[in-house]
Design an enzyme around this catalytic site. Sequence first.
Site, mmCIF file in Angstrom:
data_model
loop_
_atom_site.group_PDB
_atom_site.id
_atom_site.type_symbol
_atom_site.label_atom_id
_atom_site.label_comp_id
_atom_site.label_asym_id
_atom_site.label_seq_id
_atom_site.Cartn_x
_atom_site.Cartn_y
_atom_site.Cartn_z
ATOM 1 N N ASP A 41 -6.366 6.052 36.166
ATOM 2 C CA ASP A 41 -5.438 4.936 36.316
ATOM 3 C C ASP A 41 -5.935 4.113 37.502
ATOM 4 O OD1 ASP A 41 -2.455 4.089 35.581
ATOM 5 O OD2 ASP A 41 -2.750 3.862 37.735
ATOM 6 N N ILE A 42 -6.088 2.819 37.298
ATOM 7 C CA ILE A 42 -6.552 1.964 38.396
ATOM 8 C C ILE A 42 -5.340 1.578 39.254
ATOM 9 C CG2 ILE A 42 -7.623 -0.264 38.963
ATOM 10 C CD1 ILE A 42 -9.594 1.799 37.796
ATOM 11 N N HIS A 123 -16.167 -14.188 36.757
ATOM 12 C CA HIS A 123 -16.658 -15.234 37.665
ATOM 13 C C HIS A 123 -15.834 -15.207 38.943
ATOM 14 C CE1 HIS A 123 -13.666 -18.608 37.323
ATOM 15 N NE2 HIS A 123 -13.497 -18.198 36.085
ATOM 16 N N ASP A 135 -7.359 -17.432 38.339
ATOM 17 C CA ASP A 135 -8.653 -17.909 37.795
ATOM 18 C C ASP A 135 -9.650 -18.088 38.944
ATOM 19 O OD1 ASP A 135 -10.691 -18.974 36.299
ATOM 20 O OD2 ASP A 135 -9.725 -20.904 35.983
ATOM 21 N N GLU A 169 -19.208 -20.676 37.558
ATOM 22 C CA GLU A 169 -18.689 -20.693 36.177
ATOM 23 C C GLU A 169 -17.965 -22.000 35.923
ATOM 24 O OE1 GLU A 169 -15.598 -20.148 32.992
ATOM 25 O OE2 GLU A 169 -15.367 -20.716 35.072
ATOM 26 N N GLU A 170 -17.227 -22.453 36.934
ATOM 27 C CA GLU A 170 -16.391 -23.644 36.753
ATOM 28 C C GLU A 170 -17.215 -24.921 36.590
ATOM 29 O OE1 GLU A 170 -13.395 -23.356 36.046
ATOM 30 O OE2 GLU A 170 -12.491 -21.646 37.072
ATOM 31 N N ASP A 198 -11.831 -12.988 32.633
ATOM 32 C CA ASP A 198 -11.575 -14.294 33.244
ATOM 33 C C ASP A 198 -10.108 -14.636 32.977
ATOM 34 O OD1 ASP A 198 -11.585 -16.878 34.166
ATOM 35 O OD2 ASP A 198 -13.135 -17.613 32.789
ATOM 36 N N HIS A 285 -6.029 -24.085 37.389
ATOM 37 C CA HIS A 285 -6.877 -25.073 38.070
ATOM 38 C C HIS A 285 -6.087 -25.971 39.036
ATOM 39 C CE1 HIS A 285 -10.627 -24.822 35.263
ATOM 40 N NE2 HIS A 285 -10.305 -23.668 35.818
ATOM 41 N N ASP A 304 -6.317 -1.288 34.042
ATOM 42 C CA ASP A 304 -6.460 0.020 33.381
ATOM 43 C C ASP A 304 -7.288 -0.104 32.102
ATOM 44 O OD1 ASP A 304 -4.927 1.148 35.374
ATOM 45 O OD2 ASP A 304 -3.083 1.227 34.190
#
Length: 315
Positions: A41-42, A123, A135, A169-170, A198, A285, A304
Amino acid sequence: MQLSVSTRAAAAGVVAVITLLAGGPLADAASAPPRTAAAPDIPVANVKAHLSQLQSIANANGGNRAHGRPGYKASLDYVKAKLDAAGFTTSVQQFTASGRTGYNLIADWPGGDPGRVLMAGAHLDGVSSGPGINDNGSGSAAVLETALAVSRAQLRPVKHLRFAWWGAEELGLVGSRYYVGRLSATDRAGIDGYLNFDMIASPNPGYFVYDDDPVIEKTFKDHFAGLGVPTEIETEGDGRSDHASFKSAGVPVGGLFTGASRTMTTAQATKWGGTAGRAFDRCYHSSCDTTANINDTALNRNSDAIAHAVWALSG
Ligand code: TRP
Ligand code: ZN
């Protein structure tokens, strides 16, 4: 008792031989596919702590973590330091985009078959108008915490594991395209799969699974089905994130997404418990994409799910 990997394998072999000889009730278990240890479990608190650090980095650097701005490099330094301390072999790949230096961060977990590589990435850059916490602090932090969980477990998978944080990436998937474009044909062919994350904690979240490689897709879908969380196929922007760079090169890809500017329908709100008629991420954004723009349940479930996929797909 803690058995070493080799001791455990030897013990399993003994069980198999005994079972074959006896032909008893263990025969079914012996013929079942080999079982990999379940993913841990994270801890979502750890993922959130990374997001707080990314928010602080934005606050200290003009409010953003965009390509070519100091907040981007500070984000990369933060992630790299955690990975270095955990025993990863990290490398920083430089490129130029729009006249400014950009960076990808690559982290290799030592061991595994170099001809069968499983990659997971996100990203790390944001847009210049805000701190970029959903994001894509969300994907970046969850992939980081998954990598740290690999280290805590001292995982010894069959495949070689590689984690990546992409720059620019953007600006149009620049960092991931640069990385894929510089791979040799052999190295490219050695990548068994690329998992992309993402936007995975949108405040009005949907649970979207990329409809690409069927094995990767099924791994995620089955995981969520086991939790009783309905999923849908991702359709908001196929090709709008770094998996597209890998897909174009013939690498099997998959990933998760909780939605951007598109509006949640009534049917989706009913099944996911969100707000119909509102965007999945109203702060997409924009300057309000802060730590307040994170849905903790989505962050927890998707973190998870990432760990589950990394464990299950690496053998
Ligand atoms: N970073 C992507 C973008 O700015 C966000 C996004 C939109 C996305 N649609 C997507 C990410 C679909 C994954 C899948 O365009
Ligand atoms: Zn993004």
